[in-house]
Design an enzyme around this catalytic site. Structure first.
Site, mmCIF file in Angstrom:
data_model
loop_
_atom_site.group_PDB
_atom_site.id
_atom_site.type_symbol
_atom_site.label_atom_id
_atom_site.label_comp_id
_atom_site.label_asym_id
_atom_site.label_seq_id
_atom_site.Cartn_x
_atom_site.Cartn_y
_atom_site.Cartn_z
ATOM 1 N N ASP A 98 -16.270 53.193 67.052
ATOM 2 C CA ASP A 98 -17.194 54.253 67.749
ATOM 3 C C ASP A 98 -17.462 55.528 66.781
ATOM 4 O OD1 ASP A 98 -18.544 55.737 69.966
ATOM 5 O OD2 ASP A 98 -17.400 54.198 71.221
ATOM 6 N N ASP A 194 -22.495 56.228 68.922
ATOM 7 C CA ASP A 194 -22.397 57.168 70.032
ATOM 8 C C ASP A 194 -23.703 58.186 70.056
ATOM 9 O OD1 ASP A 194 -20.799 58.283 72.262
ATOM 10 O OD2 ASP A 194 -21.125 60.138 71.249
ATOM 11 N N GLU A 249 -26.365 53.652 70.559
ATOM 12 C CA GLU A 249 -26.436 54.054 71.664
ATOM 13 C C GLU A 249 -27.741 55.018 71.939
ATOM 14 O OE1 GLU A 249 -23.985 56.251 75.494
ATOM 15 O OE2 GLU A 249 -24.158 57.253 73.432
ATOM 16 N N HIS A 318 -17.622 52.433 79.815
ATOM 17 C CA HIS A 318 -16.695 53.519 80.173
ATOM 18 C C HIS A 318 -17.339 54.521 80.887
ATOM 19 C CE1 HIS A 318 -18.486 54.744 76.354
ATOM 20 N NE2 HIS A 318 -17.933 56.044 76.439
ATOM 21 N N ASP A 319 -18.639 54.566 80.881
ATOM 22 C CA ASP A 319 -19.420 55.633 81.456
ATOM 23 C C ASP A 319 -20.004 55.423 82.494
ATOM 24 O OD1 ASP A 319 -19.014 57.450 79.106
ATOM 25 O OD2 ASP A 319 -20.821 56.442 78.178
HETATM 26 C C1 GLC Z 1 -21.600 58.834 74.842
HETATM 27 C C2 GLC Z 1 -20.293 57.852 75.260
HETATM 28 C C3 GLC Z 1 -19.475 59.118 76.194
HETATM 29 C C4 GLC Z 1 -19.497 60.496 75.613
HETATM 30 C C5 GLC Z 1 -20.589 61.109 75.123
HETATM 31 C C6 GLC Z 1 -20.366 62.226 74.297
HETATM 32 O O1 GLC Z 1 -22.500 58.794 75.662
HETATM 33 O O2 GLC Z 1 -20.614 57.004 75.699
HETATM 34 O O3 GLC Z 1 -18.404 58.500 76.885
HETATM 35 O O4 GLC Z 1 -18.803 61.254 76.652
HETATM 36 O O5 GLC Z 1 -21.441 60.248 74.181
HETATM 37 O O6 GLC Z 1 -19.941 61.740 73.002
#
Ligand code: GLC
Ligand code: CA
Length: 541
Positions: A98, A194, A249, A318-319
């Site tokens: 990540d 991310d 992402e 995980h979100d």
């Molecule tokens: C992304 C991750 C999440 C995190 C956020 C801030 O959305 O998937 O888990 O809290 O970024 O880094």
């Protein structure tokens, strides 16, 4: 279409804190991940994506990094990481990590310098203003935090302990690229990048009326005009020099501008996670998903990306709360709905990602009290909703419906007291249903969710058409049925999934060969609740 190893791969997402604890402190760690590699290999996994394992004060469980080139102590050390990488490679798998580039921790030395004084050389590495805007942070509350020492505000789109880096500053970018290349030289196989659609901000027309309630100014904080040159530079200075896999992402990216993000000529990433169908389920709707909209959105992405780039396919991460507890039905039709939704997304065009525990149908956690939750976003939600005067019970309803902790409970390996995750009380409660819902219980059961995933993976590996074939939505006259075909010059496959808890009439295709089904007995003239089937059909059918 160009053939690539990452198009033919099946990926698995590991949340290291919750996967496997190797030393009995109740916290998952790198040696724990290494100890479960044979499980992943047997499942048929090719690529493992591991969520942040960097040094971090853990405000957002590792997404707040205080040293990009060190390992979080609770997870082990760099030797443990190297061993993990080595063991992954020995088994013929790949490891992607990540990459959090939008922000650091407020305990990162860069930020500590930046905040130390207004004329510190790193002041401009973050985003400081005399006056804040009325933007709401993605985790709730204001997106600006006041720093009393220098009497200015810094921007944090996520938690207050995650200050946003200033991507306009070339020194920041250079430092980040050096770090990225350091990891690439170590031999990792790529990145999940991310929150990357947030790196560019739009400060034009900033409202000065900061007394107004905080507003989620999404359009100014994601996929903002001018982001592409920054992403192109990132690609050229780092990714482009290696044969790796990159997944961005990309909250806010739409199919219309997808070429800029992922086309084979000019894309900045190999694929992106799109967010459009996340909203199809809401806290108030309790269970079920609007299948009509789901079909529309997923098909639009399938066709929009086809021939241009590549999709990243997922239904959990995980979100999000667990899919079987939100879109599906985790009671009466637990096994059926877990497998039907799996079948729906898994055979589309793209690289499928499986989130840990999804392959055994893990469900939401039954946490009743706010103290049972760990997630910073959940606690912020509680705090800020209560501050507006909302009743405790009403906020808890929201918390229970949306918390990210639902997907972060420890992995359920077996029926032992802590689910085989640890010998000590874990950092976050184990779901009590681990006494029957666990890997051990499903391993030898040919009808388990786990066995269904193994069969899906096997099929995808043995049928080229399921990787590269064209996608076509098929309307069978039932709103709740999601059906599509995959087709190339040689063969054609039909995927049918009834995503509702009622049966419906449907005649199976003539001369079709059944490849996969989630019911033991099938009826050629109807689909049962949450029934899914995959057929090989004649080419011109
Ligand atoms: C992304 C991750 C999440 C995190 C956020 C801030 O959305 O998937 O888990 O809290 O970024 O880094
Ligand atoms: Ca541990």
């Amino acid at each position: 279409m160009n053939r690539k190893w990452w198009k033919e791969s099946v990926a698995y997402q590991v949340y290291p804190r919750s996967f496997k604890d190797s030393n009995g402190d109740g916290i998952g760690d790198l040696a724990g991940v290494t100890s479960k590699l044979n499980y992943l290999k047997e499942l048929g996994i090719d690529v493992i994506w591991i969520c942040p394992m960097y040094k971090s004060p853990n405000d957002d469980n590792g997404y707040d990094i205080s040293d990009y080139q060190e390992i979080l102590e609770e997870y082990g050390n760099m030797e443990d990481f190297d061993r993990l990488l080595d063991e992954v490679h020995k088994r013929g798998m790949k490891l992607i990590i990540d990459l959090v580039l939008n922000h650091t921790s407020d305990e990162h030395p860069w930020f500590m310098e930046s905040r130390s004084s207004k004329d510190n050389p790193k002041r401009d590495w973050y985003i400081w203003r005399d006056e804040p805007t009325n933007w709401e942070s993605i985790f709730g509350g204001p997106a600006w935090a006041y720093d009393s020492q220098t009497k200015q505000y810094y921007l944090h789109l996520f938690s207050q302990k995650q200050p946003d880096l200033n991507w306009e500053n070339p020194e920041v970018r250079k430092a980040l690229y050096e770090m990225v290349n350091w990891w690439l030289d170590k031999g990792i196989d790529g990145f999940r990048v991310d929150a990357i659609s947030h790196i560019k901000k739009d400060f034009s027309d900033m409202p000065d009326d900061i007394d107004r309630a905080y507003i989620p100014a999404w359009e100014k904080m994601m996929n903002v005009e001018g982001i592409q040159p920054l992403l192109a530079e990132l690609r050229d200075e780092t990714f482009a020099k290696y044969d790796i896999m990159t997944v961005g992402e990309a909250n806010g990216a739409s199919v219309n501008d997808i070429g800029e993000w992922i086309s084979e000529e000019d894309g900045k990433f190999n694929m992106v996670f799109q967010f459009e169908d996340m909203g199809l389920w809401s806290a108030d709707s309790k269970h079920g998903v609007d299948v009509r909209k789901l079909k529309e959105i997923r098909s639009r992405w399938q066709k929009g990306v086809e021939g241009k780039g590549w999709n990243a396919l997922f239904i959990e991460n995980h979100d999000k709360p667990r899919m079987v507890s939100t879109w599906g039905n985790d009671r009466q039709y637990w096994r059926e709905s877990a497998t039907a939704f799996a079948c729906m997304y898994f055979f589309m065009q793209g690289t499928p990602f499986i989130y840990q525990g999804q392959e055994i149908g893990m469900t939401n956690a039954p946490f009743e009290e706010i103290e049972h939750y760990n997630d910073v976003r959940t606690h912020n939600l509680y705090f800020y909703k209560r501050a507006t005067g909302m009743m405790h019970e009403d906020v808890m309803t929201l918390v229970k419906a949306t918390s990210r902790d639902h997907s972060r409970t420890p992995m359920q390996w077996d029926a032992s007291p802590y689910g085989g995750f640890s010998t000590a009380r874990p950092w976050l409660g184990v779901n009590p249903n681990h006494d029957w819902l666990n890997v051990e219980a499903q391993k030898h059961d040919p009808y388990s969710v786990l066995s269904f995933y193994k069969q899906m993976i096997w099929l995808r590996k043995h049928m080229d058409v399921l990787v590269y074939g064209r996608y076509e939505l098929v309307e069978l006259g039932h709103e709740s049925v999601f059906a599509y075909t995959r087709e190339d010059e040689h063969e054609k496959v039909l995927v049918v999934a009834n995503l509702a808890q009622h049966a419906c009439w449907w005649d199976e295709p003539e001369d079709g060969t059944l490849l996969l089904a989630n019911y033991k007995e099938i009826d050629p003239n109807q689909l049962f609740p949450y029934e899914a089937r995959v057929y090989k059909v004649k080419l011109n059918q």
